[in-house]
Design a protein around this motif. Structure first.
Motif, mmCIF file in Angstrom:
data_model
loop_
_atom_site.group_PDB
_atom_site.id
_atom_site.type_symbol
_atom_site.label_atom_id
_atom_site.label_comp_id
_atom_site.label_asym_id
_atom_site.label_seq_id
_atom_site.Cartn_x
_atom_site.Cartn_y
_atom_site.Cartn_z
ATOM 1 N N ARG A 124 0.820 -1.209 0.000
ATOM 2 C CA ARG A 124 0.000 0.000 0.000
ATOM 3 C C ARG A 124 0.861 1.269 0.000
ATOM 4 O O ARG A 124 0.327 2.374 -0.032
ATOM 5 C CB ARG A 124 -0.951 0.006 1.205
ATOM 6 N N ASN A 125 2.169 1.124 0.060
ATOM 7 C CA ASN A 125 3.067 2.277 -0.053
ATOM 8 C C ASN A 125 3.181 2.713 -1.507
ATOM 9 O O ASN A 125 3.316 1.879 -2.403
ATOM 10 C CB ASN A 125 4.465 1.947 0.469
ATOM 11 N N VAL A 126 3.153 4.004 -1.736
ATOM 12 C CA VAL A 126 3.289 4.532 -3.100
ATOM 13 C C VAL A 126 4.732 4.377 -3.570
ATOM 14 O O VAL A 126 5.662 4.857 -2.922
ATOM 15 C CB VAL A 126 2.860 6.010 -3.160
ATOM 16 N N SER A 127 4.899 3.696 -4.690
ATOM 17 C CA SER A 127 6.234 3.482 -5.261
ATOM 18 C C SER A 127 6.365 4.097 -6.652
ATOM 19 O O SER A 127 7.440 4.048 -7.244
ATOM 20 C CB SER A 127 6.544 1.986 -5.335
ATOM 21 N N LYS A 128 5.257 4.663 -7.163
ATOM 22 C CA LYS A 128 5.263 5.196 -8.527
ATOM 23 C C LYS A 128 4.344 6.423 -8.596
ATOM 24 O O LYS A 128 3.239 6.415 -8.055
ATOM 25 C CB LYS A 128 4.758 4.107 -9.490
ATOM 26 N N LEU A 129 4.840 7.482 -9.259
ATOM 27 C CA LEU A 129 4.065 8.693 -9.470
ATOM 28 C C LEU A 129 3.746 8.860 -10.943
ATOM 29 O O LEU A 129 4.576 8.551 -11.803
ATOM 30 C CB LEU A 129 4.856 9.929 -9.009
ATOM 31 N N MET A 181 15.355 9.420 -3.886
ATOM 32 C CA MET A 181 15.623 9.613 -5.309
ATOM 33 C C MET A 181 14.341 9.365 -6.095
ATOM 34 O O MET A 181 13.550 8.494 -5.735
ATOM 35 C CB MET A 181 16.704 8.631 -5.784
ATOM 36 N N ILE A 182 14.153 10.146 -7.150
ATOM 37 C CA ILE A 182 13.056 9.873 -8.078
ATOM 38 C C ILE A 182 13.659 9.663 -9.466
ATOM 39 O O ILE A 182 14.559 10.388 -9.880
ATOM 40 C CB ILE A 182 11.987 10.982 -8.079
ATOM 41 N N LYS A 183 13.140 8.663 -10.147
ATOM 42 C CA LYS A 183 13.703 8.259 -11.430
ATOM 43 C C LYS A 183 12.561 7.975 -12.401
ATOM 44 O O LYS A 183 11.585 7.303 -12.043
ATOM 45 C CB LYS A 183 14.570 7.003 -11.249
ATOM 46 N N GLU A 184 12.685 8.470 -13.614
ATOM 47 C CA GLU A 184 11.672 8.190 -14.628
ATOM 48 C C GLU A 184 11.771 6.728 -15.040
ATOM 49 O O GLU A 184 12.823 6.264 -15.474
ATOM 50 C CB GLU A 184 11.848 9.100 -15.840
ATOM 51 N N ASP A 185 10.684 5.998 -14.886
ATOM 52 C CA ASP A 185 10.704 4.556 -15.139
ATOM 53 C C ASP A 185 9.270 4.074 -15.291
ATOM 54 O O ASP A 185 8.376 4.523 -14.572
ATOM 55 C CB ASP A 185 11.392 3.829 -13.970
ATOM 56 N N VAL A 195 11.600 6.417 -5.725
ATOM 57 C CA VAL A 195 10.238 6.419 -6.252
ATOM 58 C C VAL A 195 10.340 6.638 -7.758
ATOM 59 O O VAL A 195 11.048 7.541 -8.214
ATOM 60 C CB VAL A 195 9.375 7.522 -5.602
ATOM 61 N N PHE A 196 9.669 5.815 -8.515
ATOM 62 C CA PHE A 196 9.632 5.987 -9.963
ATOM 63 C C PHE A 196 8.558 7.012 -10.331
ATOM 64 O O PHE A 196 7.600 7.216 -9.583
ATOM 65 C CB PHE A 196 9.326 4.662 -10.661
ATOM 66 N N TYR A 197 8.728 7.629 -11.479
ATOM 67 C CA TYR A 197 7.684 8.513 -11.984
ATOM 68 C C TYR A 197 7.572 8.371 -13.492
ATOM 69 O O TYR A 197 8.490 7.909 -14.169
ATOM 70 C CB TYR A 197 7.930 9.972 -11.594
#
Length: 256
Positions: A124-129, A181-185, A195-197
């Motif tokens: 239930r944790n957000v891993s993607k934006l 860190m946020i990474k486009e993925d 977190v991916f976005y």
């Protein structure tokens, strides 16, 4: 039971008891103490539970139905091993958030809780934006700062340093603030401290895409985006009727 976060299997446990069945529990080695403690308390409150709760080690035997949780690979084993029994087999799932750029600071701080609680280890944790084109991450990173203390945990810090090194050596583009860190993925499942976005252009196309991938998604955090969305900050506060994987556990149990 799974062991990714404390008491992650408690809802299944209490559902079995409340549906009138006996519960036979094989715990995860990562979460072996809290549930037996709660079970003793339940037996104190309701003595009839004393004959209905069994914790076992090793191979499960003498059972009528199964609720099992594991990875996608483990689930294939479960499906084969329990093929002759009524079952609910839970697989890997992740949660996503859909942002528009109009979120309030309070909503983004709620999103920080959805990302960081239990170090992001829960389904239930957000891993993607999902963010609109040209989204400004400044407000997002500002809201995340309330959780900056996570970097003081050496295991979290080790994961942060390792994944940052991998990204830098692989020359991946990413943004970071010293503890996230946020990474486009395009993937849903991001490593710890990441977190991916992904960018979107059309809200309706995004909605169609997420509906088509609903078997991979546990929660969608958003505001006025989809009917079954979760309010920012509430992913780790489910109600009793918020069934994992949208499978009615009580309905399943009452048919046995």
């Amino acid at each position: 039971m799974a062991g990714n976060i404390p008491l992650v299997g408690f809802h299944d446990f209490i559902s079995v008891l409340m549906s009138g069945h006996d519960v036979v529990v094989k715990q995860s080695s990562n979460d072996k103490h809290l549930l037996p403690y709660l079970a003793k308390y339940l037996e104190y409150v309701e003595p009839e539970f004393k004959s209905k709760i069994n914790f076992v080690e090793g191979t499960l035997e003498n059972f009528d139905a199964v609720i099992a949780t594991g990875s996608d690979n483990t689930a294939r084993y479960f499906e084969y091993y329990f093929k002759d029994k009524p079952s609910i087999i839970r697989k890997n799932r992740n949660s996503v958030a859909v942002l528009t750029g109009t979120e309030t600071p309070e909503e983004l701080e709620g999103l920080a809780d959805d990302i960081f609680r239990y170090y992001g280890l829960g389904c239930r944790n957000v891993s993607k934006l999902y963010v609109p084109e040209n989204y400004d991450f400044q407000g997002f990173f500002h809201a995340m700062y309330k959780w900056n203390h996570v970097i003081n945990d050496h295991k979290y810090a080790n994961n942060y340093d390792y994944n940052k090194a991998v990204y830098l050596m692989s020359e991946f583009e990413m943004l970071e603030n010293g503890f996230l860190m946020i990474k486009e993925d395009k993937s849903f499942s991001s490593p710890i401290a990441t977190v991916f976005y992904e960018y979107y252009n059309d809200v309706n196309e995004l909605k169609t895409e997420l509906i088509s991938k609903k078997s991979d998604i546990q929660c969608i955090v958003s505001k006025d985006f989809i009917d079954y969305e979760i309010v920012f900050g509430n992913t780790q506060s489910p109600d009793l009727w918020d069934y994992a994987d949208n499978v009615d556990t009580m309905g399943f149990l009452l048919k046995i």
